[in-house]
Write a protein that holds these residues in place. Structure first.
Motif, short mmCIF file in Angstrom:
data_model
loop_
_atom_site.label_atom_id
_atom_site.label_comp_id
_atom_site.label_asym_id
_atom_site.label_seq_id
_atom_site.Cartn_x
_atom_site.Cartn_y
_atom_site.Cartn_z
N VAL A 82 73.77 45.79 19.18
CA VAL A 82 72.65 46.68 19.46
C VAL A 82 71.49 46.31 18.55
CG1 VAL A 82 71.85 49.07 19.53
CG2 VAL A 82 74.24 48.56 20.06
N ILE A 83 70.31 46.07 19.14
CA ILE A 83 69.11 45.80 18.37
C ILE A 83 68.26 47.06 18.41
CG2 ILE A 83 67.22 44.20 17.91
CD1 ILE A 83 68.43 42.33 20.00
N GLU A 84 68.11 47.71 17.28
CA GLU A 84 67.35 48.97 17.23
C GLU A 84 66.78 49.14 15.82
OE1 GLU A 84 65.29 51.85 17.59
OE2 GLU A 84 66.40 51.59 19.47
N ASP A 85 65.46 49.31 15.72
CA ASP A 85 64.83 49.42 14.40
C ASP A 85 64.79 50.84 13.87
OD1 ASP A 85 62.97 50.35 16.19
OD2 ASP A 85 61.31 49.11 15.46
N ASN A 86 65.13 51.82 14.69
CA ASN A 86 65.11 53.21 14.26
C ASN A 86 66.49 53.62 13.75
OD1 ASN A 86 65.36 56.13 14.36
ND2 ASN A 86 63.41 56.15 15.43
N PRO A 87 66.64 53.94 12.47
CA PRO A 87 67.97 54.26 11.93
C PRO A 87 68.61 55.48 12.59
CG PRO A 87 66.24 54.75 10.33
CD PRO A 87 65.60 53.98 11.42
N MET A 88 67.80 56.46 12.99
CA MET A 88 68.36 57.63 13.65
C MET A 88 68.97 57.27 15.01
SD MET A 88 65.57 60.61 12.70
CE MET A 88 66.54 61.84 13.57
N GLU A 89 68.28 56.39 15.73
CA GLU A 89 68.80 55.97 17.03
C GLU A 89 70.05 55.11 16.86
OE1 GLU A 89 66.42 54.97 20.33
OE2 GLU A 89 64.57 55.72 19.43
N ARG A 90 70.07 54.26 15.82
CA ARG A 90 71.28 53.47 15.55
C ARG A 90 72.47 54.39 15.31
NH1 ARG A 90 67.79 50.35 12.30
NH2 ARG A 90 68.75 51.13 10.36
N ALA A 91 72.25 55.44 14.52
CA ALA A 91 73.33 56.39 14.23
C ALA A 91 73.79 57.10 15.50
CB ALA A 91 72.86 57.41 13.20
N LEU A 92 72.85 57.41 16.39
CA LEU A 92 73.20 58.09 17.63
C LEU A 92 74.00 57.17 18.56
CD1 LEU A 92 72.95 60.71 19.16
CD2 LEU A 92 70.76 59.94 20.08
N TYR A 93 73.59 55.90 18.64
CA TYR A 93 74.36 54.95 19.44
C TYR A 93 75.78 54.81 18.88
CZ TYR A 93 70.07 53.28 21.73
OH TYR A 93 68.92 53.20 22.46
N GLN A 94 75.88 54.74 17.56
CA GLN A 94 77.19 54.62 16.91
C GLN A 94 78.08 55.80 17.28
OE1 GLN A 94 78.20 52.22 14.29
NE2 GLN A 94 80.22 53.11 14.53
N LYS A 95 77.52 57.00 17.17
CA LYS A 95 78.30 58.20 17.46
C LYS A 95 78.72 58.25 18.92
CE LYS A 95 78.00 63.26 17.36
NZ LYS A 95 77.14 64.43 17.02
N GLN A 96 77.79 57.98 19.83
CA GLN A 96 78.08 58.08 21.26
C GLN A 96 79.08 57.02 21.70
OE1 GLN A 96 77.18 60.30 23.52
NE2 GLN A 96 75.70 61.50 22.36
N ILE A 97 78.82 55.78 21.38
CA ILE A 97 79.65 54.68 21.91
C ILE A 97 81.07 54.75 21.35
CG2 ILE A 97 79.92 52.16 21.98
CD1 ILE A 97 76.86 51.96 22.02
N THR A 98 81.19 55.09 20.07
CA THR A 98 82.54 55.17 19.49
C THR A 98 83.32 56.36 20.03
OG1 THR A 98 81.66 56.34 17.56
CG2 THR A 98 81.92 53.95 17.38
N SER A 99 82.63 57.36 20.59
CA SER A 99 83.31 58.53 21.12
C SER A 99 83.86 58.32 22.53
CB SER A 99 82.37 59.74 21.13
OG SER A 99 81.39 59.63 22.15
N TRP A 100 83.50 57.20 23.16
CA TRP A 100 83.87 56.99 24.57
C TRP A 100 85.23 56.34 24.76
CZ3 TRP A 100 78.33 54.81 25.71
CH2 TRP A 100 77.44 55.87 25.77
N GLY A 101 85.86 55.93 23.70
CA GLY A 101 87.19 55.34 23.81
C GLY A 101 87.23 53.98 24.45
N LEU A 102 86.11 53.25 24.42
CA LEU A 102 86.06 51.92 25.00
C LEU A 102 86.67 50.90 24.05
CD1 LEU A 102 82.37 52.03 26.31
CD2 LEU A 102 84.45 52.41 27.65
N GLN A 103 87.26 49.85 24.61
CA GLN A 103 87.81 48.77 23.79
C GLN A 103 86.69 47.81 23.42
OE1 GLN A 103 91.11 48.64 22.68
NE2 GLN A 103 91.00 50.73 23.47
#
Length: 207
Positions: A82-103
Motif C-alpha cells: 500500500v502506497i499512502e502518505d497519510n498516516p491515519m489512512e495507513r492505520a485505517l487500511y491496516q485495521k480494515q484489511i487485517t480484519s477481513w481474514g484474508l491470506q
C-alpha cells in the motif's frame, strides 16, 4: 571531470526513463551523486546515473525471480503493498484489511520513491496506490510498473479523491488498473482483494 562525463537532470531522466522530479528526489535522498554549479544548475556524473540504472535493474531482476507457491504444503499468502502518505489512512487500511481474514501479507510505503525501491526488492502480488503524493506520485509508480512486462502479473488499484475531470486531465485510469474513489468503500475493496487472492491461489496451485 570533463563536460562529457556529466549530465543535466533532464538528461539523467531520459537515461533512466523517469521524470525530472524523480531524478531530483533521488539526488536529494543521496541515492544519486550530484552537485550544483555556481549558477545553481545541477550536474550529475554519467557514471552515477548508469550505476543507479544498473543496480536498480539488478535488484528488480533478483526480486522477480519466481517465488515458490508453497512451503511445507501451505500456500504462500498474497503480498499487498500500500502506497499512502497519510498516516491515519495507513492505520485505517491496516485495521480494515487485517480484519477481513484474508491470506495476505501487508506492508506500507509513504511515497512513490520508497514504493519503487520496495517493488525492486520484493515484488508484491497486489498494489494499492494513492495518487497525490510529494515527489514520485502514484501515477508515476503505476506507469513504471505497466511499462515493465516482468511486472505484468501484479494486480493494481488506484485510490484517490481526484474527480473524474481531474483524472482525465492526468490521462485517466490506465487499462487494467482498478479505481477506488476516496473515501474508500471498504466492502468494495474487500471484494476486490478477495478476487485478487483467489487469482493468486489459482496461480500457485499445483498442476
Amino acid at each position: 571531470m570533463q563536460a562529457a562525463d556529466v549530465c543535466t537532470t533532464q538528461k539523467a531522466a531520459e537515461i533512466l526513463g523517469i521524470s525530472v522530479t524523480s531524478v531530483q528526489q533521488l539526488v536529494e535522498a543521496g541515492v544519486i551523486e550530484a552537485w550544483k554549479t555556481k549558477g545553481g544548475h545541477r550536474r550529475i556524473p554519467l557514471a552515477a546515473v548508469h550505476a543507479y540504472k544498473s543496480n536498480y535493474a539488478q535488484h528488480s531482476q533478483d526480486a522477480r525471480a519466481p517465488r515458490p507457491a508453497r512451503q511445507s504444503g501451505a500456500m504462500l499468502p498474497a503480498s499487498i503493498l500500500v502506497i499512502e502518505d497519510n498516516p491515519m489512512e495507513r492505520a485505517l487500511y491496516q485495521k480494515q484489511i487485517t480484519s477481513w481474514g484474508l491470506q495476505v501479507s501487508l506492508r506500507f510505503c509513504e511515497n512513490g520513491y520508497q514504493a519503487l525501491m520496495e517493488i525492486a526488492r520484493d515484488q508484491p502480488d497486489i498494489l494499492l496506490a494513492d495518487i497525490i503524493m510529494e515527489g514520485i506520485d502514484g501515477y508515476e509508480v503505476i506507469r513504471t510498473i505497466l511499462d515493465d512486462p516482468l511486472l505484468a502479473d501484479m494486480h493494481i488499484a488506484m485510490l484517490s479523491s481526484l474527480s473524474p475531470e481531474e483524472l482525465d486531465a492526468r490521462g485517466g485510469v490506465p487499462q487494467g488498473v482498478v479505481f477506488f474513489a476516496k473515501p474508500v468503500n471498504y466492502d468494495e475493496l474487500r471484494g476486490y482483494l478477495r478476487a485478487c487472492c483467489a487469482t493468486h491461489a489459482r496461480r500457485g496451485a499445483p498442476a
